[in-house]
Design a protein around this motif. Structure first.
Motif, PDB file in Angstrom:
ATOM      1  N   VAL A  77       0.865  -1.150  -0.096  1.00 31.41           N
ATOM      2  CA  VAL A  77      -0.043   0.295  -0.045  1.00 31.41           C
ATOM      3  C   VAL A  77       1.110   1.081  -0.258  1.00 31.41           C
ATOM      4  O   VAL A  77       1.647   1.446   0.864  1.00 31.41           O
ATOM      5  N   ASN A 122      -4.454   1.404  12.505  1.00 26.10           N
ATOM      6  CA  ASN A 122      -4.631   0.626  11.431  1.00 26.10           C
ATOM      7  C   ASN A 122      -4.243   1.158  10.141  1.00 26.10           C
ATOM      8  O   ASN A 122      -3.787   0.307   9.327  1.00 26.10           O
ATOM      9  N   LEU A 123      -4.001   2.511  10.155  1.00 29.30           N
ATOM     10  CA  LEU A 123      -3.273   3.225   9.001  1.00 29.30           C
ATOM     11  C   LEU A 123      -1.654   2.582   8.655  1.00 29.30           C
ATOM     12  O   LEU A 123      -1.303   2.347   7.904  1.00 29.30           O
ATOM     13  N   LEU A 144      -1.712  -0.757   7.594  1.00 26.44           N
ATOM     14  CA  LEU A 144      -1.857  -0.695   6.102  1.00 26.44           C
ATOM     15  C   LEU A 144      -0.382  -0.608   5.566  1.00 26.44           C
ATOM     16  O   LEU A 144       0.074  -0.990   4.578  1.00 26.44           O
ATOM     17  N   LYS A 145       0.121   0.799   5.980  1.00 26.75           N
ATOM     18  CA  LYS A 145       1.184   1.406   5.480  1.00 26.75           C
ATOM     19  C   LYS A 145       2.671   0.303   5.608  1.00 26.75           C
ATOM     20  O   LYS A 145       3.305   0.300   4.554  1.00 26.75           O
ATOM     21  N   ALA A 192      -1.252  -5.564   6.726  1.00 23.74           N
ATOM     22  CA  ALA A 192      -2.844  -6.005   7.008  1.00 23.74           C
ATOM     23  C   ALA A 192      -2.785  -7.378   5.796  1.00 23.74           C
ATOM     24  O   ALA A 192      -2.037  -7.458   4.875  1.00 23.74           O
ATOM     25  N   ILE A 226      -7.907  -5.562   2.560  1.00 21.75           N
ATOM     26  CA  ILE A 226      -8.420  -4.213   2.931  1.00 21.75           C
ATOM     27  C   ILE A 226     -10.127  -4.259   2.280  1.00 21.75           C
ATOM     28  O   ILE A 226     -10.141  -4.921   1.140  1.00 21.75           O
ATOM     29  N   THR A 263     -12.946   0.896   2.908  1.00 21.46           N
ATOM     30  CA  THR A 263     -11.642   1.363   3.286  1.00 21.46           C
ATOM     31  C   THR A 263     -10.858   1.977   2.173  1.00 21.46           C
ATOM     32  O   THR A 263     -10.638   3.283   2.296  1.00 21.46           O
ATOM     33  N   LEU A 264     -10.918   1.360   0.968  1.00 20.65           N
ATOM     34  CA  LEU A 264     -10.193   1.708  -0.219  1.00 20.65           C
ATOM     35  C   LEU A 264     -11.102   2.932  -0.814  1.00 20.65           C
ATOM     36  O   LEU A 264     -10.239   4.040  -1.225  1.00 20.65           O
ATOM     37  N   LEU A 305      -2.433   0.954  -4.553  1.00 23.33           N
ATOM     38  CA  LEU A 305      -1.967  -0.500  -4.408  1.00 23.33           C
ATOM     39  C   LEU A 305      -0.649  -0.723  -5.363  1.00 23.33           C
ATOM     40  O   LEU A 305      -0.739  -0.185  -6.836  1.00 23.33           O
ATOM     41  N   THR A 345      -7.872  -7.672   8.820  1.00 18.44           N
ATOM     42  CA  THR A 345      -8.719  -7.111   7.423  1.00 18.44           C
ATOM     43  C   THR A 345      -9.028  -5.397   7.863  1.00 18.44           C
ATOM     44  O   THR A 345      -9.824  -5.073   8.926  1.00 18.44           O
ATOM     45  N   ILE A 346      -8.330  -4.461   7.173  1.00 15.33           N
ATOM     46  CA  ILE A 346      -8.750  -3.074   7.586  1.00 15.33           C
ATOM     47  C   ILE A 346      -9.595  -2.548   6.684  1.00 15.33           C
ATOM     48  O   ILE A 346      -9.795  -2.624   5.368  1.00 15.33           O
TER      49      ILE A 346
END
Lengths: 71, 201
Positions: free
Chosen positions: A8, A34-35, A38-39, A43, A46, A50-51, A66, B200-201
Motif C-alpha cells: 500500500v 490501522n493506517l 496498512l502502510k 494487513a 483491505i 476503506t479503499l 496499491l 482486514t482493515i
C-alpha cells in the motif's frame, strides 16, 4: 527468497500531498494504528469501503494506492 | 462476555482435582498396605464374579439368564504381587482423570483474562492435549485393567475366566478424547478465521 507482496503506497501518496498519517486518519475515520498496519504491509486484506475512503481523501485511484511487488 | 460461570466452574473443578488427589493418595496407601502389611478388614481388591448362583431370585413369571457380581477380596497377609496388580488395576484410570482435570482447570484459568485469551491457540493446544490424554489414558486403563484383573482373579478366586471385558468407561473415554480433538480443531480453524478478519482493515 521473499514472497510477492501487495504494497500500500500510503507513504508516497502522503508525501506527494504533504499530509500526515494523523490528518489522513481524521479524514477517513480510520485509526492511526490501522493506517500504520496498512502502510507497513501487515494487513491481510483491505475492505472496499476503506479503499473508497482512502481514494476519496487522497484524491486518487485504487491503482495509485496499491502496488504488486515481485520478489 | 461474562466469564463468571466459567470462573465458578474452574473453582469447582479445582476442588474436584484436590479431592481426587486425596482419593488417589488413599488408594496408594491401600495398595501399599495390601502389598506390605496385609489387610484383614480394610480395603480389598475389587473383582468381578460371573455365574453367581441365582436360584430362587427371579419372580415366578421371570427368568434370570445370567448374573454377575462385584466382590471385594482381602488377601491374607502381605501380598506384593497382588499389590502391584491392584496398582495396575486402578492407577491408569486415576492418573488419566487427574491429568484430564488438571488440563481442563489450566484451560479455564485463562477465562479470567478475557474472551480473547480463552479463545486462543493456547486453549486449542490444551484441548488437543486433553484429547490425547483421554484417548491414550483410556486405552491404557482398559488394556492394563484386563490383564491385571485376569491375573488377580486367577490368584485370588477359585474360578477365573480367560478374558474380562473392559468397563464401558474405557470406550466413553476414547469417544470423549476424539470429541476433544475435534473441538480443538474447530477452535484452531475458528482462530484462523478470526485472525483473517482482524487483519482486514
Amino acid at each position: 527468497m521473499t514472497d510477492p507482496t501487495i504494497r500500500v503506497r500510503l507513504d508516497e501518496l502522503l508525501k506527494e500531498r504533504d499530509m500526515t498519517l494523523t490528518e489522513l486518519s481524521n479524514r477517513v475515520q480510520i485509526t492511526v494504528v490501522n493506517l500504520s498496519i496498512l502502510k507497513n504491509g501487515h494487513a491481510r486484506a483491505i475492505r472496499f469501503s476503506t479503499l473508497m475512503r482512502l481514494c476519496d481523501a487522497l484524491d486518487c485511484q485504487p491503482g495509485d494506492l496499491l502496488r504488486y511487488d515481485r520478489p | 462476555m461474562s466469564t463468571k460461570w466459567l470462573t465458578r466452574l474452574q473453582i469447582l473443578l479445582t476442588f474436584f482435582l484436590i479431592v481426587s488427589c486425596f482419593g488417589a493418595l488413599s488408594m496408594l496407601f491401600s495398595t501399599v498396605v495390601i502389598a506390605f502389611v496385609g489387610t484383614t478388614n480394610g480395603t480389598g481388591v475389587p473383582l468381578r464374579v460371573f455365574d453367581v448362583p441365582i436360584t430362587g431370585m427371579a419372580a415366578p413369571d421371570a427368568v434370570i439368564k445370567s448374573a454377575s457380581a462385584d466382590v471385594t477380596v482381602l488377601p491374607s497377609g502381605p501380598a506384593p504381587l497382588v499389590g502391584l496388580l491392584f496398582l495396575l488395576l486402578w492407577a491408569p484410570g486415576v492418573v488419566t482423570t487427574l491429568l484430564a482435570l488438571f488440563t481442563v482447570v489450566r484451560a479455564l484459568s485463562r477465562a479470567s483474562a478475557g474472551d480473547r485469551a480463552l479463545f486462543s491457540a493456547v486453549t486449542a493446544a490444551h484441548l488437543r492435549r486433553l484429547g490425547w490424554i483421554l484417548i491414550i489414558g483410556s486405552l491404557a486403563t482398559g488394556l492394563l485393567g484386563v490383564v491385571a484383573e485376569r491375573m488377580l482373579a486367577s490368584m485370588l478366586l477359585s474360578r477365573s475366566y480367560p478374558f474380562y471385558a473392559p468397563p464401558g468407561e474405557v470406550l466413553a473415554g476414547v469417544v470423549a478424547g476424539v470429541a476433544m480433538l475435534a473441538v480443538s480443531e474447530i477452535v484452531r480453524r475458528g482462530l484462523a478465521l478470526l485472525e483473517e478478519t482482524e487483519a482486514t482493515i
